[in-house]
Design a protein around this motif. Structure first.
Motif, mmCIF file in Angstrom:
data_model
loop_
_atom_site.group_PDB
_atom_site.id
_atom_site.type_symbol
_atom_site.label_atom_id
_atom_site.label_comp_id
_atom_site.label_asym_id
_atom_site.label_seq_id
_atom_site.Cartn_x
_atom_site.Cartn_y
_atom_site.Cartn_z
ATOM 1 N N ALA A 66 75.996 81.500 -14.107
ATOM 2 C CA ALA A 66 75.776 80.694 -15.424
ATOM 3 C C ALA A 66 75.668 79.289 -15.008
ATOM 4 O O ALA A 66 74.677 78.594 -15.713
ATOM 5 C CB ALA A 66 76.766 81.121 -16.511
ATOM 6 N N LYS A 69 72.575 78.558 -13.282
ATOM 7 C CA LYS A 69 71.479 78.258 -14.034
ATOM 8 C C LYS A 69 71.619 77.055 -15.143
ATOM 9 O O LYS A 69 70.872 77.160 -16.006
ATOM 10 C CB LYS A 69 71.141 79.666 -14.726
ATOM 11 C CG LYS A 69 70.834 80.687 -13.610
ATOM 12 C CD LYS A 69 70.617 81.812 -14.148
ATOM 13 C CE LYS A 69 69.967 82.991 -13.265
ATOM 14 N NZ LYS A 69 69.050 83.826 -13.697
ATOM 15 N N LYS A 70 72.571 76.429 -15.093
ATOM 16 C CA LYS A 70 72.738 75.324 -15.845
ATOM 17 C C LYS A 70 73.152 75.758 -17.518
ATOM 18 O O LYS A 70 73.016 74.878 -18.347
ATOM 19 C CB LYS A 70 71.623 74.288 -15.955
ATOM 20 C CG LYS A 70 71.118 73.595 -14.734
ATOM 21 C CD LYS A 70 71.981 72.702 -14.000
ATOM 22 C CE LYS A 70 71.415 72.209 -12.799
ATOM 23 N NZ LYS A 70 72.153 72.020 -11.862
ATOM 24 N N ASN A 71 73.753 77.027 -17.649
ATOM 25 C CA ASN A 71 74.099 77.495 -19.032
ATOM 26 C C ASN A 71 75.395 77.060 -19.005
ATOM 27 O O ASN A 71 76.498 77.832 -18.729
ATOM 28 C CB ASN A 71 73.871 78.937 -18.963
ATOM 29 C CG ASN A 71 73.898 79.413 -20.257
ATOM 30 O OD1 ASN A 71 74.609 78.814 -21.207
ATOM 31 N ND2 ASN A 71 73.530 80.489 -20.764
ATOM 32 N N VAL A 73 77.444 76.212 -21.613
ATOM 33 C CA VAL A 73 78.178 76.963 -22.657
ATOM 34 C C VAL A 73 78.789 78.250 -22.171
ATOM 35 O O VAL A 73 79.821 78.466 -22.417
ATOM 36 C CB VAL A 73 77.461 76.884 -24.212
ATOM 37 C CG1 VAL A 73 78.334 77.495 -25.283
ATOM 38 C CG2 VAL A 73 77.210 75.277 -24.539
ATOM 39 N N LEU A 74 77.718 78.899 -21.832
ATOM 40 C CA LEU A 74 78.236 80.160 -21.360
ATOM 41 C C LEU A 74 79.471 80.110 -20.194
ATOM 42 O O LEU A 74 80.246 80.759 -20.204
ATOM 43 C CB LEU A 74 77.134 81.140 -20.758
ATOM 44 C CG LEU A 74 77.241 82.590 -20.221
ATOM 45 C CD1 LEU A 74 77.965 83.337 -21.419
ATOM 46 C CD2 LEU A 74 76.032 83.076 -19.577
ATOM 47 N N HIS A 75 79.119 79.276 -19.216
ATOM 48 C CA HIS A 75 79.998 79.127 -18.215
ATOM 49 C C HIS A 75 81.355 78.696 -18.769
ATOM 50 O O HIS A 75 82.550 79.324 -18.312
ATOM 51 C CB HIS A 75 79.707 77.864 -17.194
ATOM 52 C CG HIS A 75 80.469 77.503 -16.159
ATOM 53 N ND1 HIS A 75 80.695 78.564 -15.014
ATOM 54 C CD2 HIS A 75 81.234 76.570 -16.017
ATOM 55 C CE1 HIS A 75 81.648 77.965 -14.138
ATOM 56 N NE2 HIS A 75 82.018 76.833 -14.934
#
Length: 179
Positions: A66, A69-71, A73-75
């Protein structure tokens, strides 16, 4: 916030990090030797806390991808979940050992040495990982992302090793549990 403010914010947590990094392993060691009298052994817990270790490993890997992939919030959500899973694991692990005798590994030959190598490295790194996880987490919540990334490169493989070897230790010893 600038870099100096981030570091100052991070330093507010240092006493907690140091305290928890010392108190948790000592408390676990002490509680490991405590037996609660007249309580039914919680023999159903090992597969549950092994599963939690497995979920933690999966969560860590998904969180890694995550952030790649620069996600963000999910991270963040996954890492908070991984910390909570580890805390729940610890409570269940201690509860089991406060109500049940330790199970002896019954394997022989090379497998016995493999088991004890995995077990010993798992135990040692589960102690070592506490301050790493706390420091990494604090650097993230204080938005000190450069310092967070540096320590996360160390924390991630150690924590993943502890989570995965927790499952392996359970699988290796599970045939020897007394029901």
């Amino acid at each position: 916030m600038n870099k100096d403010q981030n570091i100052q914010e991070e330093q507010k947590y240092n006493k907690w990090i140091i305290t928890l990094s010392i108190v948790v392993p000592i408390a676990v060691a002490i509680l490991f030797g405590v037996r609660i009298p007249n309580v039914e052994p919680l023999s159903f817990l090992p597969p549950i806390y092994a599963t939690i270790n497995g979920f933690t490993a999966i969560i860590l890997v998904i969180a890694f991808f995550a952030i790649r992939k620069k996600n963000i919030v999910l991270h963040e959500n996954l890492m908070t979940t991984a910390v909570m899973c580890s805390a729940v694991f610890l409570v269940l692990y201690v509860a089991y050992h406060m109500t049940s005798d330790s199970t002896k590994f019954g394997g022989e030959g090379v497998i016995k040495y493999v088991y004890y190598f995995i077990l010993i490295t798992h135990i040692l790194l589960s102690i070592v990982i506490i301050p790493f996880v706390l420091i990494t987490y604090v650097r993230a919540i204080t938005k000190n992302f450069e310092r967070h990334k540096k320590i996360a490169r160390i924390t991630f493989p150690l924590w993943l090793y502890v989570a995965v070897t927790g499952v392996i230790v359970y699988l290796m010893i599970s045939p020897y549990y007394i029901n």
